[in-house]
Scaffold this motif. Sequence first.
Motif, PDB file in Angstrom:
ATOM      1  N   ALA A  16       0.846  -1.188   0.000  1.00 44.61           N
ATOM      2  CA  ALA A  16       0.000   0.000   0.000  1.00 44.61           C
ATOM      3  C   ALA A  16       0.888   1.247   0.000  1.00 44.61           C
ATOM      4  O   ALA A  16       1.940   1.266   0.632  1.00 44.61           O
ATOM      5  CB  ALA A  16      -0.891  -0.014   1.230  1.00 44.61           C
ATOM      6  N   ASP A  17       0.458   2.266  -0.729  1.00 42.36           N
ATOM      7  CA  ASP A  17       1.166   3.544  -0.743  1.00 42.36           C
ATOM      8  C   ASP A  17       0.913   4.231   0.600  1.00 42.36           C
ATOM      9  O   ASP A  17      -0.226   4.536   0.944  1.00 42.36           O
ATOM     10  CB  ASP A  17       0.643   4.390  -1.910  1.00 42.36           C
ATOM     11  CG  ASP A  17       1.412   5.691  -2.055  1.00 42.36           C
ATOM     12  OD1 ASP A  17       2.119   6.074  -1.099  1.00 42.36           O
ATOM     13  OD2 ASP A  17       1.297   6.315  -3.129  1.00 42.36           O
ATOM     14  N   LEU A  18       1.980   4.446   1.355  1.00 43.74           N
ATOM     15  CA  LEU A  18       1.822   4.987   2.703  1.00 43.74           C
ATOM     16  C   LEU A  18       2.092   6.494   2.752  1.00 43.74           C
ATOM     17  O   LEU A  18       2.178   7.074   3.831  1.00 43.74           O
ATOM     18  CB  LEU A  18       2.764   4.280   3.688  1.00 43.74           C
ATOM     19  CG  LEU A  18       2.637   2.759   3.784  1.00 43.74           C
ATOM     20  CD1 LEU A  18       3.645   2.190   4.766  1.00 43.74           C
ATOM     21  CD2 LEU A  18       1.227   2.370   4.212  1.00 43.74           C
ATOM     22  N   SER A  19       2.226   7.123   1.584  1.00 42.63           N
ATOM     23  CA  SER A  19       2.654   8.531   1.547  1.00 42.63           C
ATOM     24  C   SER A  19       1.737   9.453   2.335  1.00 42.63           C
ATOM     25  O   SER A  19       2.184  10.460   2.877  1.00 42.63           O
ATOM     26  CB  SER A  19       2.747   9.009   0.101  1.00 42.63           C
ATOM     27  OG  SER A  19       3.544   8.140  -0.642  1.00 42.63           O
ATOM     28  N   ALA A  20       0.435   9.117   2.416  1.00 35.99           N
ATOM     29  CA  ALA A  20      -0.490   9.998   3.138  1.00 35.99           C
ATOM     30  C   ALA A  20      -0.236   9.940   4.643  1.00 35.99           C
ATOM     31  O   ALA A  20      -0.163  10.965   5.315  1.00 35.99           O
ATOM     32  CB  ALA A  20      -1.932   9.598   2.826  1.00 35.99           C
ATOM     33  N   ALA A  21      -0.078   8.727   5.159  1.00 34.07           N
ATOM     34  CA  ALA A  21       0.136   8.577   6.597  1.00 34.07           C
ATOM     35  C   ALA A  21       1.573   8.895   6.998  1.00 34.07           C
ATOM     36  O   ALA A  21       1.829   9.365   8.102  1.00 34.07           O
ATOM     37  CB  ALA A  21      -0.220   7.159   7.038  1.00 34.07           C
ATOM     38  N   PHE A  22       2.508   8.628   6.101  1.00 34.56           N
ATOM     39  CA  PHE A  22       3.926   8.872   6.387  1.00 34.56           C
ATOM     40  C   PHE A  22       4.534   9.697   5.243  1.00 34.56           C
ATOM     41  O   PHE A  22       5.208   9.142   4.370  1.00 34.56           O
ATOM     42  CB  PHE A  22       4.689   7.548   6.522  1.00 34.56           C
ATOM     43  CG  PHE A  22       4.168   6.640   7.599  1.00 34.56           C
ATOM     44  CD1 PHE A  22       4.674   6.707   8.893  1.00 34.56           C
ATOM     45  CD2 PHE A  22       3.175   5.709   7.320  1.00 34.56           C
ATOM     46  CE1 PHE A  22       4.201   5.864   9.888  1.00 34.56           C
ATOM     47  CE2 PHE A  22       2.690   4.860   8.308  1.00 34.56           C
ATOM     48  CZ  PHE A  22       3.204   4.943   9.600  1.00 34.56           C
ATOM     49  N   PRO A  23       4.283  11.026   5.221  1.00 32.64           N
ATOM     50  CA  PRO A  23       4.772  11.840   4.097  1.00 32.64           C
ATOM     51  C   PRO A  23       6.301  11.771   3.982  1.00 32.64           C
ATOM     52  O   PRO A  23       7.003  11.778   4.997  1.00 32.64           O
ATOM     53  CB  PRO A  23       4.330  13.258   4.464  1.00 32.64           C
ATOM     54  CG  PRO A  23       3.304  13.097   5.529  1.00 32.64           C
ATOM     55  CD  PRO A  23       3.599  11.820   6.240  1.00 32.64           C
ATOM     56  N   ALA A  24       6.775  11.717   2.740  1.00 33.30           N
ATOM     57  CA  ALA A  24       8.201  11.505   2.491  1.00 33.30           C
ATOM     58  C   ALA A  24       9.060  12.585   3.141  1.00 33.30           C
ATOM     59  O   ALA A  24      10.097  12.288   3.736  1.00 33.30           O
ATOM     60  CB  ALA A  24       8.455  11.459   0.989  1.00 33.30           C
ATOM     61  N   ASP A  25       8.616  13.860   3.074  1.00 28.96           N
ATOM     62  CA  ASP A  25       9.493  14.914   3.618  1.00 28.96           C
ATOM     63  C   ASP A  25       9.567  14.838   5.141  1.00 28.96           C
ATOM     64  O   ASP A  25      10.595  15.137   5.736  1.00 28.96           O
ATOM     65  CB  ASP A  25       9.051  16.305   3.133  1.00 28.96           C
ATOM     66  CG  ASP A  25       7.553  16.487   3.229  1.00 28.96           C
ATOM     67  OD1 ASP A  25       6.845  15.473   3.411  1.00 28.96           O
ATOM     68  OD2 ASP A  25       7.076  17.638   3.125  1.00 28.96           O
ATOM     69  N   ARG A  26       8.448  14.407   5.764  1.00 22.23           N
ATOM     70  CA  ARG A  26       8.493  14.268   7.223  1.00 22.23           C
ATOM     71  C   ARG A  26       9.436  13.126   7.616  1.00 22.23           C
ATOM     72  O   ARG A  26      10.201  13.236   8.574  1.00 22.23           O
ATOM     73  CB  ARG A  26       7.082  13.986   7.744  1.00 22.23           C
ATOM     74  CG  ARG A  26       6.791  14.700   9.066  1.00 22.23           C
ATOM     75  CD  ARG A  26       5.423  14.336   9.593  1.00 22.23           C
ATOM     76  NE  ARG A  26       5.365  12.935  10.018  1.00 22.23           N
ATOM     77  CZ  ARG A  26       4.244  12.228  10.061  1.00 22.23           C
ATOM     78  NH1 ARG A  26       3.094  12.761   9.675  1.00 22.23           N
ATOM     79  NH2 ARG A  26       4.258  10.969  10.467  1.00 22.23           N
TER      80      ARG A  26
END
Lengths: 416, 277
Positions: free
Chosen positions: A106-116
């Motif tokens: 699953a694409d986790l970018s929403a819950a774990f944003p790359a820049d954060r």
Amino acid sequence: MMPGMRAIGLLALASLACARTAPRDASEVVFRHQPLWGDPAPFHAMLDRFRRENPDVRVRDETMPNASDMAREMFLTTLDGGGTELDLFAIDVVWAPEFARAGWLADLSAAFPADRLRDAYLPGAIDAVTLGGRVYAVPWYLDVGLLYYRTDLVPRAPRTYDELSQFARAAMQRDPGLSGFLWQGRQYEGLDCNVFESIWGHGGDLVRGGGIALDTPAARTGLAWLREAIATGLSPRSVLSSAEEETRRAFQDGRAVFLRNWPYVWAEAQNEGSPIRGRIGFAPLPTVTGEPGHGTLGGWQLAVNARSPPMRRRAAERLAAFLTSPDAAVELALRYSRIPARRAVYDDPRVREGAPFIAALLPIAAAARPRPVTPYYALASDSIQGELSAAVAGLRPPADALSRAQAIVDHLQENR
Amino acid sequence: MIERRHAAWMAAPSVAILAGVAIVPVFAAIWLSLHRSIVIFHDQRFVGLANFRFLLSDGRFWSALGTTIHFTVVAVAAEIALGLAVALVLRRGGGLLRAAVILPWAIPTAVSARMWAWLFNADYGLLHRLAPAVDWLGSPATALYAAILVDVWKTTPFVALILLAGLSSIPESVYEAALVDGASAPRTFFGITLPLLKPALLVALLFRSLDAFRVFDAIYVLTEGGPANSTETLSIYAYKTLMRSGDFGYGSTLSVATFACALVIGLSFVRWLGRER
């Protein structure tokens, strides 16, 4: 004919029924991972804390065999078959791009944003889990290649390859029973790690234009250096059949000056009863220029099954956030000697106090480099190993081996 | 007629189980071998015989086939010769001796291979101490023989047991007649023992050749196919392609090729056995 067909059909139905015997409610998260070495109680207490804090989520903790190959086999068959019997799972660092490309993560970018993530984590760990700017897994704990040396045999840690060879030879002259430099040269994934480190140490890069680049001048000198180490007696021929444990035992028995290995060796070699206790140091791998070298990044990441229904997926993300939180990372470092992927954990007073070795690893961990982050790595790695093995064993000149490996890699990459 | 019906019903469960665990998977593998199915590409496409065409030009396949044949011929020949010797000794030995000989066979292959890996270890292995010049697992010239040694150590007892059963089925009266006629010991062995043992020998040969041809665990634990693929057999190549590379299509092609070879070996032995009867 007909009864036979019916029997097969019944059998197929029966096996389907077996797969569905355990009914699961919408919020039960199945977390599958390899066992953490040691007493499982602290880890179970950690999961219980999550359960208390998240009463709406039920967590089922499933342990896999402690063998990377078997874990991979299980993931390939389960995920390729579209299985949903696991929601959150721990994957090896080199599998993330491949599994993501296969559409299993699953694409986790929403819950774990790359820049954060980039702000909080060490750079190599984040590079390894992002593909095309999207995040597909969260680093759990990492591993990194480093150099161990005997403080009673050499004046200090060597910074360059020349120093390493000089120090080793001086010690070997005083005691001919010693081996100089031990590393892992058996035909397996560990060989790739050792060769890549030597290539980086000789100024090379393994990625060019998004693809794997092996046929480069730096790669040739890097691979040739390892071959020469054996040919000139700096490394014993036994490295050709050695994985981590074989070299760790020889070093720990006091029969070698230098050892390239992973952080787990430190605790073993400093154990009571270890013949070299109190006489070892660790350092970044050497380079040609004398700058600190890059160790290969290893370790495990938490990924979420792309097929899990939305509710379970969100619950799995919460569990992943909990397990990768700073507090959990401190706990894993103290109780299980796991190397943190978060930068701040190294400065945590609890870690500095309770696990000074881990706190001191920060510069080495921060310089760790992932193996080529491309979905094709696993596909190519097996063929690369055969060629690298031929080169270090002296069967083929390094240049030939690398151009053959490159041909295989190119064939795979064109095939997309 | 009714009896035949009954017989069919009685046999049905075993046929169904066989179909479920053997026949269906074999056909599934053959079907998969006609596809391009690589996990990372996330596609499954029918490509006909393309995988088999690639197989014919794949140097690694031919070298793995050569390694497999090399392993099988040398290991099985040694096992039969040693097994025969052991069986001849055991014929006179007691139960305890027979139990002792079977021990290597009782140890799981992965465990015994791990044990041998430590014996071969080039730093402090026992075998290395005995012959320091030989780098058993690290040299492409010797690694396959190290694997053969492990296989021979493990499966010679099995061969010996089969041959022992064969030996005990030879009637004592034949030997007495030979003795009366004044036949020498070698003459008795080649004239009586060997010919009468032939069916048992062929059975041992059949079992061992098929097993050795599909060798996986011993080599996987010892060397994982290295160094430089010098111990890579067909099963190991297929496993790596399937599970490490995630290439299910070509991996199945390799498995089907291995299956076809094993089938040919098995059928020729069975025909040979049939002629002997």
